[in-house]
Scaffold this motif. Sequence first.
Motif, PDB file in Angstrom:
ATOM      1  N   ASP A 103       0.668  -1.057  -0.028  1.00  8.98           N
ATOM      2  CA  ASP A 103       0.028  -0.109  -0.001  1.00  8.98           C
ATOM      3  C   ASP A 103       0.771   1.242  -0.022  1.00  8.98           C
ATOM      4  OD1 ASP A 103      -2.272  -1.242  -0.223  1.00  8.98           O
ATOM      5  OD2 ASP A 103      -2.684  -1.271   1.986  1.00  8.98           O
ATOM      6  N   GLN A 104       2.088   1.336   0.684  1.00  5.74           N
ATOM      7  CA  GLN A 104       2.952   2.464   0.698  1.00  5.74           C
ATOM      8  C   GLN A 104       3.512   2.631  -0.584  1.00  5.74           C
ATOM      9  OE1 GLN A 104       5.481   1.227   4.181  1.00  5.74           O
ATOM     10  NE2 GLN A 104       6.280   3.097   4.235  1.00  5.74           N
ATOM     11  N   LEU A 105       3.816   1.538  -1.006  1.00  9.87           N
ATOM     12  CA  LEU A 105       4.310   1.846  -2.371  1.00  9.87           C
ATOM     13  C   LEU A 105       3.406   2.124  -3.504  1.00  9.87           C
ATOM     14  CD1 LEU A 105       7.214   1.233  -3.867  1.00  9.87           C
ATOM     15  CD2 LEU A 105       6.298  -0.915  -4.778  1.00  9.87           C
ATOM     16  N   LEU A 106       2.172   1.742  -3.699  1.00  5.26           N
ATOM     17  CA  LEU A 106       1.032   2.039  -4.306  1.00  5.26           C
ATOM     18  C   LEU A 106       0.820   3.596  -4.155  1.00  5.26           C
ATOM     19  CD1 LEU A 106      -0.701   0.575  -6.567  1.00  5.26           C
ATOM     20  CD2 LEU A 106      -2.429   0.582  -4.838  1.00  5.26           C
ATOM     21  N   GLN A 107       0.590   4.110  -2.918  1.00  5.75           N
ATOM     22  CA  GLN A 107       0.309   5.383  -2.828  1.00  5.75           C
ATOM     23  C   GLN A 107       1.537   6.283  -3.136  1.00  5.75           C
ATOM     24  OE1 GLN A 107      -0.590   5.279   1.521  1.00  5.75           O
ATOM     25  NE2 GLN A 107      -2.668   4.104   0.913  1.00  5.75           N
ATOM     26  N   THR A 108       2.634   5.923  -3.053  1.00  6.68           N
ATOM     27  CA  THR A 108       3.732   6.921  -3.322  1.00  6.68           C
ATOM     28  C   THR A 108       4.162   6.782  -4.847  1.00  6.68           C
ATOM     29  OG1 THR A 108       5.227   5.117  -2.315  1.00  6.68           O
ATOM     30  CG2 THR A 108       4.709   7.170  -1.267  1.00  6.68           C
TER      31      THR A 108
END
Lengths: 115, 842
Positions: free
Chosen positions: B506-511
């Motif tokens: 999720d972190q990677l997707l958001q950023t």
Amino acid sequence: MHSLSTVKSWLTVCTLDDIAPNTGVCALVEGQQVAIFRVGEDELYAIDNFDPFSNAYVLARGIVGDRGGIPKVASPIYKQNFNLRTGECFDDPSVTVKTFAVQRVDHQVQIGCHE
Amino acid sequence: MAKQNLVVIGNGMVGHKFLEKMVETGSDDWNLITFCEESRVAYDRVNLSTFFAGKTAEDLSLVEPNFYQNNQIQIHIGDKAVRIDRDAKQVISEKGITINYEKLVLATGSFPFVPPIQGKDTQGTFVYRTIEDLEAIGAYAKSCKVGVVVGGGLLGLECANALQNLGLETHVVEFMPRLMPVQVDDAGGILLKQNIEKIGVQVHTSKSTTEIVSENNRVHKMRFADGTELLTDLIVFSAGIRPRDAIARSCGLMVGDRGGIVINENCQTSDADVYAIGECALYQNRIYGLVAPGYTMATVAADHICGHHSQFAGADMSTKLKLLGVDVASFGDAFAKTPGAREITIADAIQGTYKKLVIDQSGKTLLGGILIGEASAYGNLLQLMQNQITLPPHPEDLILPARSGHSTGMGVDSFPDTTQICSCNNVTKAAICEAVQQGATDIGTLKQCTKAGTGCGGCVPLVADLLKSELKKAGIEVKNHLCEHFAFSRQELYHLVRSQKIQTFDQLLQTHGTGRGCEICKPAVASILASAWNDYVLDPPHAGLQDTNDAYLANIQRDGTYSVVPRVPGGELTPDQLIALGQVAKEFGLYTKITGGQRVDLFGARIEQLPLIWKQLIDAGFESGHAYGKALRTVKSCVGSTWCRFGVQDSTSLAIEVELRYRGLRAPHKIKSAVSGCTRECAEAQSKDFGIIATEKGWNLYVCGNGGMKPQHAQLLAADLDKETLIRYIDRFLMFYIRTANRLERTATWFNKLEGGMDYLKQVILEDSLGICAELEAEMAHQVKTYACEWKTTIEDPAKVRRFRHFVNSDDSDPNIVQIEERGQNRPIYEHERQLISLTRN
Ligand code: SRM
Ligand SMILES: Cc1cc2nc3c(=O)[nH]c(=O)nc-3n(C[C@H](O)[C@H](O)[C@H](O)COP(=O)(O)OP(=O)(O)OC[C@H]3O[C@@H](n4cnc5c(N)ncnc54)[C@H](O)[C@@H]3O)c2cc1C
Ligand code: SF4
Ligand code: FES
């Protein structure tokens, strides 16, 4: 195909916490296997657990995601993708799986029954 | 000059296509007016069945929003043209509208033929042509258990599929001795029948219905000429179509003996100002019941009216369909009626496939064929036939599974530019190539701008091939983006994860991404996270990312059960461990097999049994073998100097040590290794991602070999190493591969693309030319230190074990899983056996 107007009652199958975000579970509803997916925190979808390509009851174990914004699941066996809203197979338009009515009441996840 | 009236009767698939063509070619000169009998504008009849699958009438619509308004087309929805006055040049409608025409186009389509059987109008009988028909069937079926389709042709089988999906026990009754009599020969028909019966639809051929018997005014049963009967609640007639030519007849236009409005090559009827197109038109005594010829007629008529030249020259009735999940294709002279024609047939009763090629006398050109069960060759074959391309010396290769390494050389590149690739929309190879050159570099755009692939979809694989080969020729860099959610390659994402210390998807997707992810990026990122941080893969933020097998730490089998492969480092197994394996297998009824990787696989475990099985295996000293992961698999060994008279080093001990060091290491693809005790190479180390062979002085390290699909020998990276150096080099090599490879790229594939090849790899690994070796070693040290057996972690935590159930609301097993005995062990039943079993039980 489900239609809300024909839902006669709702069966509680689990709580929301039983389904980790972006995964699925399979529920037994009136003798049918229903794959329920939690997309993001609180979108719920329900389709047949039967994978018409492998004839195995496994769709609940597929990877959830989206194609062009449409929520979908990829069959764990041969990776065909199904539209979670309509049950349509993206990779083979001649194939569609059933969808079921699903709702959340407080913390309970419920599937629509027709009988 | 004032505009003149052009009236189109019928707003079906072809009528609408005609209007589109007029708008494209020359609508400025014409007032376009159309009568649409149905209550909605043109929709996609070809995909009508998807209506049952939840598609709405809107989804099926063929008309772009505001198409009629924007192009000033007058449309009379829900109004039927009832009379044509050719002298006054007028059309009169049911609602009483009269419209003058200069030119008139009849696109009235056809109606389903209902045989004159006694009782055919009983409540519970239907046809299958319009959205309304389907609505009526869907509503009525709710009170039914059994449904019968009369007619085993294309449409009948499609309809049977729909009935089955509606949950009815479904039968198909066919008058002829075989299914799809128009397209398929006897042998093919038998196979088709078998395939369809496997799916649970009952097929009755050579049956002629004499009466439909009702009870309480509803359909109750059917009687056949042979005296038999069939109980049913619902009947759908699909016994062929008849052209809708009544309106043409009554105004004196010429019609065929068996119906159909006679047209010439310009699609004009016997009145030069009146055209007929689509399923109502009869060209050279033939009705074309498919949409593609109708579209061609629409184009021809529009061209002719606008003063352009194009002619209808008949059309190919080739079809490829998926009926009830069975691929069926029939093209050209499928019945070998051409004098001197020869047939090549390949039937495989086990696979359920039947393939026939019809070849001319000289053996040089393809005349037609039939494919059942597997029709991937259809697109190619059709092109070979239509363009009379000279066949390869062994035409049977075209329908045989490809001989390894051989290509028949008959791919898209060999087609001439004029080849029609998409027959639904008449798109040529040249048109597609041009679109690619003008920037349509992905399938979606290409479909949009050429329309290729937007009809039946049968040509999509060919279009994709063409796209690929054009891009390559143009030297266009095929983008290495992981998928629609990340505009980065795997390497770039790996770098981002590491450098920005990203811990979750999720972190990677958001950023760095968009959307929600998919089955491509999720496992790839899960693997990157595991290679970087080595967290437990089923932790809540990671569990939903894992690929099929990782998700349940076991390998899924075709029936939804799993196989269990404990680690057997170096292939060394004590008698007690063997006994323990046997006991577990016996207790849970598992099929056991020695794998090609020197270990034992236990098959047929139900999802809820997995934790129980692993509890026992772990108690017996086993740990996860990661057969499910893109991870280190096995390090095979030979017995080496311990036993073998030729061995020069202790290969078994080293193999065990190496396997334990890298166990659980996740990578872009699986990693395999082996250690041989001498140059005889009994462990096959040179076919591995990294292989080690003993020498008098130490160990030789080979890298980037592969067995499997494209075998390739590993190459020597360094010779005569002591063990410490050997391990250091392997650490570096593996971490460098993990850093830089693409998703699902084995070391061999990765190496083949590595610029500079082996010299470069030696510089990086042996000479540290990039100055990263310390980092790589530290990364590996972290992996080794943080290793934990995933199965141990799982069974120790009840919350984790809870995932391993089939039902969230019941402790039942999946009732669909049925196994039978073969050679003293269990195996999953095949679909066709399922039916036998239910028969014997009844
Ligand atoms: C069980 C086993 C066959 C057997 O009965 O012996 C096996 C079974 C599978 N192999 Fe294999 N392979 C097995 C040894 C091999 C070998 C031989 C070896 O390892 O020495 C090879 C060739 C060597 C190599 O990989 O270079 C091999 C080359 C493949 C390939 C092709 C890889 C390639 O790079 O071309 C695949 C497909 C893939 O990975 O994409 C594959 C994939 C598979 C999968 C995972 C297919 C799948 O997705 O379901 C099979 C499932 C295993 C299961 O359900 O447990 N298997 N497979 C062997 C297990 C070895 C083990 O103990 O872990
Ligand atoms: C279930 C199904 C599946 C099919 N699958 C395939 C397939 O896979 N591949 C394929 O190539 N083909 C397929 N077909 C056939 C294909 O749909 C037809 O070839 C195509 O629709 C013919 O187009 P048309 O415009 O001639 O006729 P239609 O689409 O039937 O349109 C004719 C229209 O004219 C209207 N009309 C008739 N008379 C009048 C009048 N007097 N006034 C006003 N309106 C009038 C009718 O109501 C109708 O709407 C399928 C058909 C069905 C029913
Ligand atoms: S590789 Fe050498 S040591 Fe190993 S078994 Fe073969 S001959 Fe013996
Ligand atoms: S051939 Fe049917 S879509 Fe191209």
